[in-house]
Design an enzyme around this catalytic site. Structure first.
Site, PDB file in Angstrom:
ATOM      1  N   GLU A 101      -5.358  -8.626   0.685  1.00  7.45           N
ATOM      2  CA  GLU A 101      -6.123  -8.275   1.886  1.00  7.45           C
ATOM      3  C   GLU A 101      -7.588  -8.077   1.527  1.00  7.45           C
ATOM      4  O   GLU A 101      -7.902  -7.471   0.509  1.00  7.45           O
ATOM      5  CB  GLU A 101      -5.619  -6.975   2.542  1.00  7.45           C
ATOM      6  N   GLU A 146       0.803  -1.217   0.000  1.00  7.90           N
ATOM      7  CA  GLU A 146       0.000   0.000   0.000  1.00  7.90           C
ATOM      8  C   GLU A 146       0.839   1.273   0.000  1.00  7.90           C
ATOM      9  O   GLU A 146       0.743   2.124   0.886  1.00  7.90           O
ATOM     10  CB  GLU A 146      -0.963   0.000   1.195  1.00  7.90           C
TER      11      GLU A 146
END
Length: 479
Positions: free
Chosen positions: A378, A170
């Site tokens: 995720e 991320e």
């Protein structure tokens, strides 16, 4: 589109779950580990919910065998975890700390022995504080060499053992929160510094991927990106354009660089218009192009609905980190877009939109634009969980959430998307960076309250047994 029959999951589909070092390990000063930027950041008053920290976290460092045994019992096919850079190089570079490296050797061996595929994340936000102090971390080109050297040690150590690697986790989150919103380290608000740090992170990511391929490592590597598709509030052309702006600046700005080595045209032109510049040197574009990933990791939680936002419109708004539903403030980028409520979806107590079809849309958009396999690194539901007197956790809401998202994956696969696997967030409960310990994600409940008190005992939730059956039937029985 609707299908008469959905495509079945492949026999080698990676039914997995995930964690991150800082959020689970604890042992923050043991066996030679150095200090990370998060070890320092959590000491700043009011930066995290009730000033919680990862000093102990859920003590995975000492309990990893117990946790892996639970994974084996559940039948998990893959476990995504991150390595703490400061365990390998306490100062970010120099001599390897063998005691720290040995922890991950032991963890990987335990996973393999249990029939679980290790998915190793090189960087999940815990930058060595020493590098931040020396040259401001991601704001210097020096990070490229140091990150590549760190990664090379892990490549050499785990060659043939680890087949799936995540380079950066991320990047879009840690640069925006760290340099624009001041809610992550280094806790500054400077948009010029943000874009420059992001460029260096792009180069570091490409350098590591290039090194992986030069070493002819067996397996695959790619970055993990937090992607939530953008919708327009309605068909008003101004709102449609706002959606296009949001997709350009919140998705293409990173993904185009990962895949093509080029910044998107509209976004790059906007930076020039705003007087923002990137120090792009000779050889940068060649490196970015050479660092093409083998897959894209997708961290999917929610979508964003957008509306027109004038130049004098709303800017950064307050996030909901307390779990008090409805406390999120409207936010956006003046002149580009603002985020508004979607009337067609429900929300969690942290105001995250629950939109399973959004995952299908995400996978479709990525496959169509980039033609690359996707690994869902995720996806999960953070909520309040209650431990009953007889040590049960009835989290039917989590089961329903995951079930609907798995169906969306199956629909996307039937559409033609190549999906390697599905790693839920998270395996055990853990420290939710800014939200503390009250926001729970795991299949395994950890006795740790919001004030960091508890036995740290593990208890299987109802979702544990449900996912066990999903894995056993390879997705045919979703309950």
């Amino acid at each position: 589109m609707e299908h008469k029959k959905l495509k079945q999951f492949s026999k080698d589909f990676l039914w997995g779950s995930a964690s991150a070092a800082y959020q689970v390990e604890g042992a923050w000063q043991e066996d030679g580990k150095g200090i990370s930027v998060w070890d320092e950041f959590v000491r700043i008053p009011e930066k995290t919910f009730k000033e919680t920290n990862g000093d102990v976290a859920v003590d995975h460092y000492h309990r990893y065998k117990e946790d892996v045994a639970l994974m084996k019992e559940q039948g998990l096919k893959a476990y995504r975890f991150s390595v703490a850079w400061t365990r390998i190089f306490p100062k970010g570079k120099g001599e390897v700390n063998q005691a720290g490296l040995q922890f991950y050797v032991d963890l990987v061996d335990e996973l393999i022995k249990s029939g679980i595929e290790p998915v190793l994340t090189l960087y999940h936000w815990d930058l060595p504080q020493a590098l931040q102090d020396e040259y401001q971390g991601w704001e210097s080109r020096k990070i490229i060499e140091d990150f590549t050297n760190y990664a090379t040690v892990l490549f050499e150590t785990f060659r043939g053992k680890v087949k799936y690697w995540v380079s950066l986790n991320e990047q879009n989150v840690f640069v925006s929160h760290g340099y624009l919103m001041a809610t992550h380290p280094p806790a500054v608000q400077d948009i010029q510094r943000m874009y420059q740090a992001n460029h260096y992170a792009n180069l570091a990511n490409a350098s590591v991927i290039k090194k992986f391929h030069e070493m002819q490592m067996p397996g695959m590597i790619g970055p993990s990106f937090a992607y939530g598709p953008n919708y327009p509030l309605n068909s008003d052309p101004k709102n449609v354009l706002a959606m296009e702006n949001s997709e350009e600046f919140n998705a293409h700005f990173w993904l185009d660089v990962y895949m093509w080595g080029e910044y998107p045209l509209v976004a790059f032109n906007y930076l020039k218009e705003q007087g923002l510049s990137l120090e792009i040197q000779k050889g940068d574009r060649e490196l970015l192009t050479a660092g093409k990933p083998d897959f894209i990791g997708v961290n999917y939680y929610q979508t964003s609905t957008n509306a027109f936002n004038p130049i004098d419109g709303v800017g950064l708004g307050k996030m909901n980190t307390s779990g008090k539903k409805g406390s999120t403030e409207e936010s956006g980028t003046p002149g580009l877009f603002k985020r508004v409520e979607n009337p067609f979806v429900e929300r969690t107590n942290w105001d995250w939109e629950i939109d399973p079809q959004g995952l299908r849309i995400a996978l479709r958009r990525l496959a169509s634009r980039y033609r690359i396999p996707v690994l869902i690194t995720e996806n999960g539901l953070g909520e309040y969980d209650k431990l009953t007197e007889d040590k049960q956790i009835h989290d039917q809401y989590r089961i329903e959430y995951l079930k609907q998202h798995i169906l969306a994956i199956q629909e996307a696969m039937t559409d033609g998307v190549s999906v390697l696997g599905y790693c839920t967030w998270s395996y055990t409960d853990l420290l939710s960076w800014l939200n503390g310990y009250q926001k729970r994600y795991g299949f395994v409940y950890v006795d740790q309250d919001e004030n960091q008190n508890g036995s740290l005992n593990r208890y299987k939730k109802d979702s544990f047994t449900w996912y066990q059956e999903v894995i056993r039937t390879n997705g045919e029985n979703l309950g």
